[in-house]
Design a protein around this motif. Structure first.
Motif, PDB file in Angstrom:
ATOM      1  N   ALA A   1     125.459  13.063 119.832  1.00 14.05           N
ATOM      2  CA  ALA A   1     126.574  11.983 119.590  1.00 14.05           C
ATOM      3  C   ALA A   1     126.484  10.672 120.335  1.00 14.05           C
ATOM      4  CB  ALA A   1     127.874  12.498 120.203  1.00 14.05           C
ATOM      5  N   VAL A   2     126.786   9.550 119.513  1.00 10.88           N
ATOM      6  CA  VAL A   2     126.651   8.359 120.213  1.00 10.88           C
ATOM      7  C   VAL A   2     128.149   7.854 120.343  1.00 10.88           C
ATOM      8  CG1 VAL A   2     126.161   5.749 119.221  1.00 10.88           C
ATOM      9  CG2 VAL A   2     124.798   7.771 118.407  1.00 10.88           C
ATOM     10  N   VAL A   3     128.232   6.998 121.851  1.00 12.27           N
ATOM     11  CA  VAL A   3     129.430   6.387 122.321  1.00 12.27           C
ATOM     12  C   VAL A   3     129.044   5.024 122.358  1.00 12.27           C
ATOM     13  CG1 VAL A   3     131.074   6.594 124.010  1.00 12.27           C
ATOM     14  CG2 VAL A   3     130.280   8.689 123.184  1.00 12.27           C
ATOM     15  N   VAL A   4     129.901   4.053 121.955  1.00 12.41           N
ATOM     16  CA  VAL A   4     129.550   2.602 122.306  1.00 12.41           C
ATOM     17  C   VAL A   4     130.828   2.087 123.346  1.00 12.41           C
ATOM     18  CG1 VAL A   4     129.146   0.588 121.177  1.00 12.41           C
ATOM     19  CG2 VAL A   4     128.490   2.485 120.156  1.00 12.41           C
ATOM     20  N   LEU A   5     130.202   1.734 124.319  1.00  9.45           N
ATOM     21  CA  LEU A   5     131.268   0.855 125.231  1.00  9.45           C
ATOM     22  C   LEU A   5     131.058  -0.556 125.208  1.00  9.45           C
ATOM     23  CD1 LEU A   5     130.723   3.803 126.582  1.00  9.45           C
ATOM     24  CD2 LEU A   5     131.174   2.881 128.849  1.00  9.45           C
ATOM     25  N   PRO A   6     131.817  -1.327 125.643  1.00 10.68           N
ATOM     26  CA  PRO A   6     131.897  -2.712 125.632  1.00 10.68           C
ATOM     27  C   PRO A   6     130.205  -3.190 125.881  1.00 10.68           C
ATOM     28  CG  PRO A   6     133.589  -2.291 126.717  1.00 10.68           C
ATOM     29  CD  PRO A   6     133.132  -1.031 126.660  1.00 10.68           C
ATOM     30  N   GLY A   7     130.081  -4.165 124.997  1.00  9.98           N
ATOM     31  CA  GLY A   7     128.584  -4.921 125.249  1.00  9.98           C
ATOM     32  C   GLY A   7     128.403  -6.077 124.459  1.00  9.98           C
ATOM     33  N   GLY A   8     126.945  -6.627 124.284  1.00  8.74           N
ATOM     34  CA  GLY A   8     126.845  -7.787 123.631  1.00  8.74           C
ATOM     35  C   GLY A   8     125.945  -7.415 122.563  1.00  8.74           C
ATOM     36  N   PRO A   9     125.101  -8.130 121.980  1.00  5.75           N
ATOM     37  CA  PRO A   9     124.316  -8.453 120.860  1.00  5.75           C
ATOM     38  C   PRO A   9     123.386  -7.066 120.825  1.00  5.75           C
ATOM     39  CG  PRO A   9     124.294 -10.614 121.943  1.00  5.75           C
ATOM     40  CD  PRO A   9     125.003  -9.774 122.645  1.00  5.75           C
ATOM     41  N   GLY A  10     122.904  -6.678 121.844  1.00  2.86           N
ATOM     42  CA  GLY A  10     122.245  -5.270 121.734  1.00  2.86           C
ATOM     43  C   GLY A  10     123.011  -4.103 121.567  1.00  2.86           C
TER      44      GLY A  10
END
Length: 183
Positions: A102-111
């Protein structure tokens, strides 16, 4: 039953809101407590470092993947359970997603956006069927949610695109969703 792995995309910076670092640290702790392996970008800076250090402190298995050109910039965290150095960013992203359930996305920028959109595009094309969760800590990703709705509303993406993302606002909500999705 084999160990589950969760790929985490997040910032190499902490951001201005302390809630982002708190969420990253809490999520790393919860991943380890579930017995799930953290797969991430192998950096020891920003939210990446927060999630990894928390997972390690709780006895978690950590799998880091970093391209050679970012070893110094992202301070490659070599004390991980598994530390992989790739030649390119593209190879990094491929190794990360292929070693996760699975994939989880937390806050971040362009990358982080790049990683999310590649995972989302690959899912849309049928190259994987892994769940993708976006952790909208303190509304950080609200404008992204609106943008994705606009892409669909304006006919540039199928409505299935919205179904490929599960929106959560905090680490325990992500863990609850993952428990259902990974069993």
């Amino acid at each position: 039953m084999s160990q589950k792995s969760v790929c985490v995309y997040c910032g190499s910076r902490n951001g201005v809101n302390p809630a982002y670092s708190q969420a990253a640290s809490q999520f790393g702790t919860l991943l380890a407590q579930e017995g799930w392996r953290l797969v991430y970008g192998a950096g020891d800076v920003g939210l990446m470092g927060e999630v990894a250090r928390a997972a390690q402190a709780s006895g978690g298995d950590t799998f880091g993947v970093i391209p050679v050109h970012l070893l110094q910039r992202e301070v490659g965290k070599t004390d991980l359970t598994r530390f992989v150095v790739t030649e390119t960013m593209h190879e990094r992203k491929k190794v990360m997603i292929m070693n996760a359930d699975a994939v989880v996305v937390l806050p971040g920028g362009p990358g982080s956006l790049d990683e999310l959109f590649e995972a989302l595009t690959w899912r849309q094309l049928g190259l994987h069927d892994k769940p993708i969760l976006v952790m909208n800590v303190d509304g950080y990703w609200d404008t992204l949610h609106t943008l994705l709705d606009q892409l669909i509303g304006q006919g540039f993406a199928d409505t299935s695109l919205a179904e490929f993302i599960i929106w959560v606002d905090k680490p325990d909500s992500a863990i609850s969703a993952l428990r259902q999705l990974l069993n």
